[in-house]
Design a protein around this motif. Structure first.
Motif, PDB file in Angstrom:
ATOM      1  N   ARG A  95       1.180  11.017  -0.017  1.00  9.91           N
ATOM      2  CA  ARG A  95       2.504  10.579  -0.480  1.00  9.91           C
ATOM      3  C   ARG A  95       3.465  10.389   0.701  1.00  9.91           C
ATOM      4  O   ARG A  95       4.250   9.437   0.726  1.00  9.91           O
ATOM      5  CB  ARG A  95       3.074  11.588  -1.474  1.00  9.91           C
ATOM      6  CG  ARG A  95       2.331  11.634  -2.803  1.00  9.91           C
ATOM      7  CD  ARG A  95       3.128  12.387  -3.843  1.00  9.91           C
ATOM      8  NE  ARG A  95       3.341  13.776  -3.463  1.00  9.91           N
ATOM      9  CZ  ARG A  95       2.531  14.777  -3.771  1.00  9.91           C
ATOM     10  NH1 ARG A  95       1.424  14.526  -4.475  1.00  9.91           N
ATOM     11  NH2 ARG A  95       2.785  16.025  -3.405  1.00  9.91           N
TER      12      ARG A  95
ATOM     13  N   TRP B  13       2.209   2.029  -3.383  1.00  7.48           N
ATOM     14  CA  TRP B  13       1.172   2.583  -4.259  1.00  7.48           C
ATOM     15  C   TRP B  13       0.844   4.025  -3.866  1.00  7.48           C
ATOM     16  O   TRP B  13       0.679   4.886  -4.733  1.00  7.48           O
ATOM     17  CB  TRP B  13      -0.078   1.714  -4.179  1.00  7.48           C
ATOM     18  CG  TRP B  13      -1.148   2.128  -5.148  1.00  7.48           C
ATOM     19  CD1 TRP B  13      -1.226   1.823  -6.473  1.00  7.48           C
ATOM     20  CD2 TRP B  13      -2.295   2.947  -4.855  1.00  7.48           C
ATOM     21  NE1 TRP B  13      -2.351   2.391  -7.024  1.00  7.48           N
ATOM     22  CE2 TRP B  13      -3.027   3.086  -6.065  1.00  7.48           C
ATOM     23  CE3 TRP B  13      -2.770   3.563  -3.708  1.00  7.48           C
ATOM     24  CZ2 TRP B  13      -4.203   3.817  -6.144  1.00  7.48           C
ATOM     25  CZ3 TRP B  13      -3.950   4.292  -3.783  1.00  7.48           C
ATOM     26  CH2 TRP B  13      -4.650   4.415  -4.985  1.00  7.48           C
ATOM     27  N   LEU B  14       0.775   4.295  -2.570  1.00  9.16           N
ATOM     28  CA  LEU B  14       0.384   5.622  -2.112  1.00  9.16           C
ATOM     29  C   LEU B  14       1.434   6.684  -2.409  1.00  9.16           C
ATOM     30  O   LEU B  14       1.086   7.851  -2.617  1.00  9.16           O
ATOM     31  CB  LEU B  14       0.101   5.596  -0.604  1.00  9.16           C
ATOM     32  CG  LEU B  14      -1.151   4.837  -0.156  1.00  9.16           C
ATOM     33  CD1 LEU B  14      -1.199   4.760   1.364  1.00  9.16           C
ATOM     34  CD2 LEU B  14      -2.410   5.497  -0.691  1.00  9.16           C
ATOM     35  N   GLU B  15       2.715   6.318  -2.416  1.00 10.27           N
ATOM     36  CA  GLU B  15       3.744   7.332  -2.616  1.00 10.27           C
ATOM     37  C   GLU B  15       3.870   7.773  -4.066  1.00 10.27           C
ATOM     38  O   GLU B  15       4.592   8.717  -4.369  1.00 10.27           O
ATOM     39  CB  GLU B  15       5.095   6.830  -2.102  1.00 10.27           C
ATOM     40  CG  GLU B  15       5.654   5.638  -2.837  1.00 10.27           C
ATOM     41  CD  GLU B  15       6.979   5.179  -2.243  1.00 10.27           C
ATOM     42  OE1 GLU B  15       7.504   5.900  -1.376  1.00 10.27           O
ATOM     43  OE2 GLU B  15       7.481   4.105  -2.628  1.00 10.27           O
TER      44      GLU B  15
ATOM     45  N   THR C 130       6.628   2.631   3.441  1.00 12.67           N
ATOM     46  CA  THR C 130       7.646   1.898   2.694  1.00 12.67           C
ATOM     47  C   THR C 130       8.980   1.854   3.431  1.00 12.67           C
ATOM     48  O   THR C 130       9.664   0.823   3.442  1.00 12.67           O
ATOM     49  CB  THR C 130       7.840   2.537   1.310  1.00 12.67           C
ATOM     50  OG1 THR C 130       6.574   2.604   0.631  1.00 12.67           O
ATOM     51  CG2 THR C 130       8.799   1.724   0.460  1.00 12.67           C
TER      52      THR C 130
ATOM     53  N   GLY D 252       2.609   7.203   2.435  1.00 11.49           N
ATOM     54  CA  GLY D 252       3.076   6.079   1.638  1.00 11.49           C
ATOM     55  C   GLY D 252       4.572   5.866   1.781  1.00 11.49           C
ATOM     56  O   GLY D 252       5.045   4.731   1.921  1.00 11.49           O
ATOM     57  N   SER D 253       5.332   6.952   1.762  1.00 11.36           N
ATOM     58  CA  SER D 253       6.785   6.847   1.928  1.00 11.36           C
ATOM     59  C   SER D 253       7.144   6.287   3.298  1.00 11.36           C
ATOM     60  O   SER D 253       8.060   5.471   3.431  1.00 11.36           O
ATOM     61  CB  SER D 253       7.433   8.225   1.731  1.00 11.36           C
ATOM     62  OG  SER D 253       7.177   8.723   0.430  1.00 11.36           O
TER      63      SER D 253
ATOM     64  N   SER E 237       5.205   0.109   9.347  1.00 10.75           N
ATOM     65  CA  SER E 237       4.582  -0.884   8.465  1.00 10.75           C
ATOM     66  C   SER E 237       4.237  -2.159   9.233  1.00 10.75           C
ATOM     67  O   SER E 237       3.172  -2.751   9.011  1.00 10.75           O
ATOM     68  CB  SER E 237       5.501  -1.205   7.288  1.00 10.75           C
ATOM     69  OG  SER E 237       6.744  -1.703   7.738  1.00 10.75           O
TER      70      SER E 237
ATOM     71  N   SER F 104      -1.235   8.116  -7.745  1.00  7.73           N
ATOM     72  CA  SER F 104      -2.121   7.489  -6.766  1.00  7.73           C
ATOM     73  C   SER F 104      -2.741   8.540  -5.844  1.00  7.73           C
ATOM     74  O   SER F 104      -3.934   8.492  -5.547  1.00  7.73           O
ATOM     75  CB  SER F 104      -1.350   6.462  -5.933  1.00  7.73           C
ATOM     76  OG  SER F 104      -0.802   5.455  -6.757  1.00  7.73           O
TER      77      SER F 104
ATOM     78  N   ALA G  17       0.836  -1.204   0.000  1.00  6.98           N
ATOM     79  CA  ALA G  17       0.000   0.000   0.000  1.00  6.98           C
ATOM     80  C   ALA G  17       0.870   1.252   0.000  1.00  6.98           C
ATOM     81  O   ALA G  17       0.560   2.241  -0.680  1.00  6.98           O
ATOM     82  CB  ALA G  17      -0.929  -0.002   1.219  1.00  6.98           C
ATOM     83  N   GLY G  18       1.970   1.230   0.766  1.00  8.32           N
ATOM     84  CA  GLY G  18       2.871   2.381   0.792  1.00  8.32           C
ATOM     85  C   GLY G  18       3.488   2.658  -0.568  1.00  8.32           C
ATOM     86  O   GLY G  18       3.592   3.818  -0.990  1.00  8.32           O
TER      87      GLY G  18
END
Length: 415
Positions: free
Chosen positions: A325, A123-125, A332, A328-329, A338, A129, A120-121
């Motif tokens: 973003r 994709w979000l960053e 990750t 998301g970062s 996480s 997205s 998910a991270g």
């Protein structure tokens, strides 16, 4: 029937035709071999193979057909198994899914291996997205504002304000907060400000002070005396205020501190002071004012959000994208975060499965239970009927080989 069901029905008919065709071919071979075996003894082996193949084909045809219907319409016991056992099949299928797929261990193990937070991270960053989420969020907000009734929302806000802000007494919580503020001396800055403003006012209003003194003095006092007294009063007043300014332990400051501490205690424990605070609250926030406040609050929120979501370059949209973003970062790169998110997901799924597994599995049995018996049989046959026809074909081949083998052994032993 759906397009997929039509394709499966065509494939099923094709396999049925093939299996039945093999039976027909073996029947023809059997007739020819049986008729000519006296003239051509080797045809006895062909007849035996064809005979065994027909037996195998007919037996497997009966077995496969008995699953879905009565063979040739004859109500032979233990046939049409699926239509008769439809409800039991649905219950067994639901129980199988509940025990083998809706198991906490299975679900948690799968989620832990999936690393959902990291994926998910990633994709979000991605900027696209975040843009997509912003667009979908804007659509959702506009849809909500279209559906929501303004009067109903204002009623909810007003109810929340009354329940959590107006109904509880103000005195004790305000007194508790004030007691802490006064104990830590945070009010001293405000006292300093008031004293400074008072000093500035006295310094800048000499004429006002002397005029007030003159107005309050007896009429028989000469004006010259009024001027002297007024000047003296102004000087003493200025001197007094300067003393309060310069001395942190001045009697006035000590008196103010004591008054404020007593007030904080009274607001918490003295019924008369608490009642007075409630009277002030009622005067400040009567029904019309509360209603007007909630209406303006909702209108402000609605207008601000609609303007923000309708403008892709608005500060709210930009900050939202940046927040997505950034989150998301962090998912990750931050292993701790996480892992925590993955643990939350696993715990949530575990609770959901533990609590609702029976209801989820019950959907299967209830759905099958609502199906018509013939419809259920047709649905299942469309799913597995094509593969079951291979049983008929295999039975034909195996029966032929078995018939040939049995005849060969018998012929060799008994001549």
């Amino acid at each position: 029937m759906t397009g997929t069901d039509v394709e499966r029905a065509v494939a099923l008919r094709r396999m049925k035709t093939l299996a039945t065709g093999l039976l027909g071919v073996l029947a023809l071979v059997f007739v020819v071999a049986f008729a000519l075996q006296d003239s051509y003894p080797w045809l006895q082996y062909v007849r035996a193979a064809a005979e065994g193949g027909m037996v195998g084909a007919l037996a497997d045809w009966f077995a496969v057909t008995a699953l879905f219907k009565h063979p040739m319409g004859l109500r032979i016991p233990h046939t049409a198994i699926i239509p008769r056992k439809k409800d039991q099949i649905g219950e067994s299928l639901g129980q199988f899914v509940e025990e083998n797929f809706l198991s906490e261990d299975v679900v948690v193990a799968k989620l832990e291996s999936a690393r959902i937070a990291q994926k998910a991270g990633m994709w979000l960053e991605k900027p696209e997205s975040a843009d997509r989420l912003a667009v979908e969020g804007a659509v959702l907000i506009r849809g909500l504002f279209t559906v929501l009734d303004d009067d109903a929302v204002q009623g909810v806000i007003e109810g929340l304000v009354r329940r959590h802000f107006l109904e509880p007494p103000w005195g004790p919580p305000i007194g508790s907060i004030a007691e802490r503020i006064f104990a830590e001396g945070h009010h001293h800055s405000l006292v300093d400000l008031l004293v400074d403003r008072a000093a500035d006012w006295v310094d800048g209003n000499y004429a006002v002070v002397t005029r007030v003194v003159a107005q309050r003095s007896p009429t028989w006092v000469p004006r010259l005396v009024d001027g002297v007294v007024g000047d003296r009063v102004h000087a003493e007043l200025s001197k007094f205020i300067r003393a309060v300014q310069d001395d942190p332990r001045h009697d006035v400051r000590v008196s103010i501190d004591k008054y404020l501490r007593d007030l904080a205690q009274d607001l918490q424990h003295r019924p008369e002071t608490i009642a007075r605070a409630e009277e002030i609250k009622a005067q400040l926030l009567d029904d019309p004012r509360v209603r007007d406040l909630t209406a303006r609050t909702w209108a402000t929120i609605k207008t601000a959000l609609l303007e923000a979501v309708n403008d892709p370059a608005s500060e709210l949209t930009t900050n939202f994208k940046a927040l997505v973003r950034d989150f998301g970062s962090r998912l990750t790169s931050d292993t701790g975060l996480s892992d925590k998110v993955n643990r939350w997901i696993a715990d949530g799924a575990s609770y959901f499965v533990r609590t609702y597994r029976s209801e989820i599995a019950g959907v299967i049995s209830e759905t099958v239970g609502r199906w018509d018996a013939e419809e259920t049989s047709r649905k299942i046959e469309l799913q597995v009927g094509k593969d079951l026809q291979f049983i008929r074909i295999n039975g034909t081949v195996v029966g032929s080989l078995a018939g040939l083998l049995i005849f060969s052994i018998a012929h060799a032993v008994f001549g």
